[in-house]
Design a protein around this motif. Structure first.
Motif, PDB file in Angstrom:
ATOM      1  N   GLY A  89      48.851  50.362  53.337  1.00  0.00           N
ATOM      2  CA  GLY A  89      50.164  50.251  54.065  1.00  0.00           C
ATOM      3  C   GLY A  89      51.033  49.269  53.205  1.00  0.00           C
ATOM      4  N   LYS A  90      50.688  48.809  52.154  1.00  0.00           N
ATOM      5  CA  LYS A  90      51.656  47.629  51.632  1.00  0.00           C
ATOM      6  C   LYS A  90      51.785  47.648  50.064  1.00  0.00           C
ATOM      7  CE  LYS A  90      50.606  44.041  54.767  1.00  0.00           C
ATOM      8  NZ  LYS A  90      49.316  43.151  54.930  1.00  0.00           N
ATOM      9  N   TYR A  91      52.775  47.660  49.524  1.00  0.00           N
ATOM     10  CA  TYR A  91      53.083  47.780  48.066  1.00  0.00           C
ATOM     11  C   TYR A  91      52.239  46.621  47.386  1.00  0.00           C
ATOM     12  CZ  TYR A  91      57.237  50.477  48.953  1.00  0.00           C
ATOM     13  OH  TYR A  91      58.047  51.093  49.341  1.00  0.00           O
ATOM     14  N   ALA A  92      51.499  46.875  46.180  1.00  0.00           N
ATOM     15  CA  ALA A  92      50.560  45.897  45.489  1.00  0.00           C
ATOM     16  C   ALA A  92      51.004  45.706  44.080  1.00  0.00           C
ATOM     17  CB  ALA A  92      49.187  46.511  45.708  1.00  0.00           C
ATOM     18  N   MET A  93      51.081  44.680  43.645  1.00  0.00           N
ATOM     19  CA  MET A  93      51.248  44.129  42.290  1.00  0.00           C
ATOM     20  C   MET A  93      50.150  43.258  41.573  1.00  0.00           C
ATOM     21  SD  MET A  93      54.772  42.469  40.412  1.00  0.00           S
ATOM     22  CE  MET A  93      55.817  42.770  41.719  1.00  0.00           C
TER      23      MET A  93
ATOM     24  N   THR B 162      51.879  30.701  26.785  1.00  0.00           N
ATOM     25  CA  THR B 162      50.668  30.186  27.737  1.00  0.00           C
ATOM     26  C   THR B 162      49.371  29.985  27.101  1.00  0.00           C
ATOM     27  OG1 THR B 162      52.162  31.254  29.435  1.00  0.00           O
ATOM     28  CG2 THR B 162      50.315  30.394  30.212  1.00  0.00           C
ATOM     29  N   PRO B 163      48.712  28.891  27.069  1.00  0.00           N
ATOM     30  CA  PRO B 163      47.247  28.879  26.434  1.00  0.00           C
ATOM     31  C   PRO B 163      46.261  29.174  27.704  1.00  0.00           C
ATOM     32  CG  PRO B 163      48.097  26.768  27.062  1.00  0.00           C
ATOM     33  CD  PRO B 163      49.366  27.661  27.617  1.00  0.00           C
ATOM     34  N   PHE B 164      46.699  30.117  28.786  1.00  0.00           N
ATOM     35  CA  PHE B 164      45.713  30.300  29.992  1.00  0.00           C
ATOM     36  C   PHE B 164      46.242  31.478  30.456  1.00  0.00           C
ATOM     37  CE2 PHE B 164      49.124  27.586  31.713  1.00  0.00           C
ATOM     38  CZ  PHE B 164      49.368  28.243  32.767  1.00  0.00           C
ATOM     39  N   GLY B 165      45.393  31.978  31.597  1.00  0.00           N
ATOM     40  CA  GLY B 165      46.249  33.102  32.342  1.00  0.00           C
ATOM     41  C   GLY B 165      44.989  34.285  33.028  1.00  0.00           C
ATOM     42  N   ASP B 166      45.143  34.378  34.101  1.00  0.00           N
ATOM     43  CA  ASP B 166      44.249  35.179  35.027  1.00  0.00           C
ATOM     44  C   ASP B 166      44.933  36.135  35.855  1.00  0.00           C
ATOM     45  OD1 ASP B 166      42.134  33.632  34.051  1.00  0.00           O
ATOM     46  OD2 ASP B 166      42.318  32.082  35.588  1.00  0.00           O
ATOM     47  N   ILE B 167      44.285  37.345  36.250  1.00  0.00           N
ATOM     48  CA  ILE B 167      45.223  38.228  36.774  1.00  0.00           C
ATOM     49  C   ILE B 167      45.016  38.278  38.299  1.00  0.00           C
ATOM     50  CG2 ILE B 167      45.402  40.818  37.010  1.00  0.00           C
ATOM     51  CD1 ILE B 167      44.464  41.229  34.185  1.00  0.00           C
ATOM     52  N   TYR B 168      46.099  38.085  39.198  1.00  0.00           N
ATOM     53  CA  TYR B 168      46.044  37.853  40.472  1.00  0.00           C
ATOM     54  C   TYR B 168      46.890  39.259  41.286  1.00  0.00           C
ATOM     55  CZ  TYR B 168      44.934  33.348  40.300  1.00  0.00           C
ATOM     56  OH  TYR B 168      44.340  32.063  40.056  1.00  0.00           O
ATOM     57  N   ILE B 169      46.511  39.660  42.492  1.00  0.00           N
ATOM     58  CA  ILE B 169      47.233  40.767  42.942  1.00  0.00           C
ATOM     59  C   ILE B 169      48.075  40.084  44.172  1.00  0.00           C
ATOM     60  CG2 ILE B 169      45.258  41.193  44.727  1.00  0.00           C
ATOM     61  CD1 ILE B 169      46.078  44.016  44.291  1.00  0.00           C
ATOM     62  N   SER B 170      49.083  40.755  44.564  1.00  0.00           N
ATOM     63  CA  SER B 170      49.841  40.482  45.627  1.00  0.00           C
ATOM     64  C   SER B 170      50.451  41.457  46.293  1.00  0.00           C
ATOM     65  CB  SER B 170      51.255  39.617  45.205  1.00  0.00           C
ATOM     66  OG  SER B 170      50.847  38.599  44.352  1.00  0.00           O
ATOM     67  N   TYR B 171      50.857  41.349  47.655  1.00  0.00           N
ATOM     68  CA  TYR B 171      50.980  42.549  48.370  1.00  0.00           C
ATOM     69  C   TYR B 171      52.547  42.469  49.111  1.00  0.00           C
ATOM     70  CZ  TYR B 171      46.204  44.114  48.214  1.00  0.00           C
ATOM     71  OH  TYR B 171      44.973  44.360  47.713  1.00  0.00           O
ATOM     72  N   SER B 172      53.345  43.352  49.446  1.00  0.00           N
ATOM     73  CA  SER B 172      54.561  43.405  49.927  1.00  0.00           C
ATOM     74  C   SER B 172      54.818  44.477  50.928  1.00  0.00           C
ATOM     75  CB  SER B 172      55.684  43.192  48.861  1.00  0.00           C
ATOM     76  OG  SER B 172      56.861  43.659  49.511  1.00  0.00           O
ATOM     77  N   PRO B 173      55.128  44.070  51.989  1.00  0.00           N
ATOM     78  CA  PRO B 173      55.683  45.370  52.938  1.00  0.00           C
ATOM     79  C   PRO B 173      56.920  46.035  52.551  1.00  0.00           C
ATOM     80  CG  PRO B 173      56.352  43.362  53.925  1.00  0.00           C
ATOM     81  CD  PRO B 173      55.700  42.854  52.653  1.00  0.00           C
ATOM     82  N   ASP B 174      57.792  45.394  51.670  1.00  0.00           N
ATOM     83  CA  ASP B 174      59.018  46.079  51.590  1.00  0.00           C
ATOM     84  C   ASP B 174      59.752  45.616  50.032  1.00  0.00           C
ATOM     85  OD1 ASP B 174      59.263  43.282  51.124  1.00  0.00           O
ATOM     86  OD2 ASP B 174      60.746  43.006  53.162  1.00  0.00           O
ATOM     87  N   MET B 175      58.817  45.501  49.400  1.00  0.00           N
ATOM     88  CA  MET B 175      59.326  44.993  47.861  1.00  0.00           C
ATOM     89  C   MET B 175      60.254  43.931  47.610  1.00  0.00           C
ATOM     90  SD  MET B 175      58.428  46.800  45.197  1.00  0.00           S
ATOM     91  CE  MET B 175      57.626  48.557  44.686  1.00  0.00           C
ATOM     92  N   LYS B 176      60.082  43.173  48.845  1.00  0.00           N
ATOM     93  CA  LYS B 176      61.074  41.897  48.763  1.00  0.00           C
ATOM     94  C   LYS B 176      60.168  40.578  48.821  1.00  0.00           C
ATOM     95  CE  LYS B 176      65.317  39.962  50.370  1.00  0.00           C
ATOM     96  NZ  LYS B 176      66.543  40.202  50.973  1.00  0.00           N
TER      97      LYS B 176
END
Ligand code: BMA
Length: 321
Positions: free
Chosen positions: A156-160, A170-184
């Motif tokens: 039910g949510k947008y996911a990015m 950047t000498p580091f970096g991992d992948i995360y996921i976040s969610y949004s109900p409204d793209m805001k």
């Protein structure tokens, strides 16, 4: 849908991905102002394709430009950069825009990019027609790069996916996921996957970042990503694949130990930044079991690689870490 670009695997080639024989498909000077055109995104649009292209100008200012193609290979890129109008917020600063991704969700094409707002973070915009564009709230605080939306809502949510970073190389970096109900408003940030120890696979030991929009296959979300190793001559960017759980994509089911495409031909090894393959988009056809991956080569030109989705999935499962 128009057929995606395609060329059969060359005789004798045993690689998972193979390069288009006429690479690069977009040269560095394809529009009058450009110094380089790379790390760009394309989608099916009307009876052909549309795209958002990263064109750095000859002052080396980064911006995004719309373009159109009938066959996905020959592109007409607008000579003027995309001008954004107010989307779901007041107009926010954007010192630069680069590394766009594009995806159709529900009723419109959503664009994410690395937005210069007191340093890099993830900008979001949308368009219905690739003529008028609307800019929304940034997804995150600085610093962040490689914002990649899923092509449908998840629970039910947008996911990015995104990659928290710093203000430089950047000498580091991992992948995360976040969610949004409204793209805001974005939250529920969860770690998806990290760079790995040097000895387990150096090509993805410095940092990683999501590439094209993930593709839903039977086994889960097929995610093509880039991985980086720090060498005595700087960073080297290659691409790998992972399969994330369909319902909970923060769960990594499989992830390639080996890269599936690394810089190995002249236009990937020689350019403004040597030894970079940087995927930002893919066209796919599940029925025909085909994928065409668009990637920036050496931060200078756009190139294309092909593969069979089932083979990439099988390879990712069999050669998983
Ligand atoms: C990253 C981004 C990409 C670029 C890559 C290699 O940090 O800036 O746009 O392709 O470095 O230079």
């Amino acid at each position: 849908m128009k057929k995606i670009p395609w060329e059969n695997r060359p005789k004798g080639n045993k690689d998972i991905l193979w390069r288009y024989s006429k690479n690069p498909i977009i040269g560095r000077y394809a529009i009058p102002s450009s110094n380089s055109i790379f790390n760009s995104a394309v989608v099916p649009f009307k009876d052909g394709f549309a795209g958002v292209f990263r064109c750095d100008n000859k002052a080396v200012q980064m911006n995004i430009f719309a373009g159109f193609s009938e066959n996905g290979i020959d592109w007409e890129i607008n000579h003027d950069k995309i001008e954004m109008k107010e989307g779901n917020t007041d107009m926010i600063e954007s010192d630069y825009k680069y590394d766009p991704r594009v995806v159709f969700i529900e009723d419109r094409y959503w664009i994410t990019w690395c937005n210069g707002y007191h340093g890099p973070t993830i900008g979001i915009g949308y368009t219905f027609d690739f003529k008028e564009f609307y800019q929304c709230e940034n997804a995150f605080l600085p610093f962040n790069r490689n914002g990649v939306l899923f092509p449908q809502k998840i629970n039910g949510k947008y996911a990015m996916l995104s990659r928290p970073s710093d203000n430089g190389h950047t000498p580091f970096g991992d992948i995360y996921i976040s969610y949004s109900p409204d793209m805001k408003y974005w939250g529920e940030h969860r770690c998806v996957m990290k760079a790995i120890p040097f000895e387990d696979g150096a090509w993805q030991s410095t940092k990683i970042g999501a590439g094209p929009i993930p593709i839903l296959v039977e086994e889960g979300w097929l995610m093509i990503y880039h991985g980086v190793v720090t060498t005595c001559n700087g960073f080297r960017y290659a691409m790998g694949a992972a399969i994330l759980d369909e319902k909970n994509p923060s769960v990594v089911k499989y992830r390639t130990q080996e890269y599936i495409l690394g810089p190995a031909v002249d236009y990937e090894m020689i350019g403004d930044v040597q030894n970079v393959v940087f995927p930002c988009a893919a066209l796919h056809d599940l029925e025909e079991d085909k994928i065409a991956i668009y990637y920036g080569a050496a931060d200078t030109v756009v190139a294309l690689a092909f593969g069979h989705i089932s083979e990439i999935v099988k390879f990712t499962m069999e050669k998983s870490l």
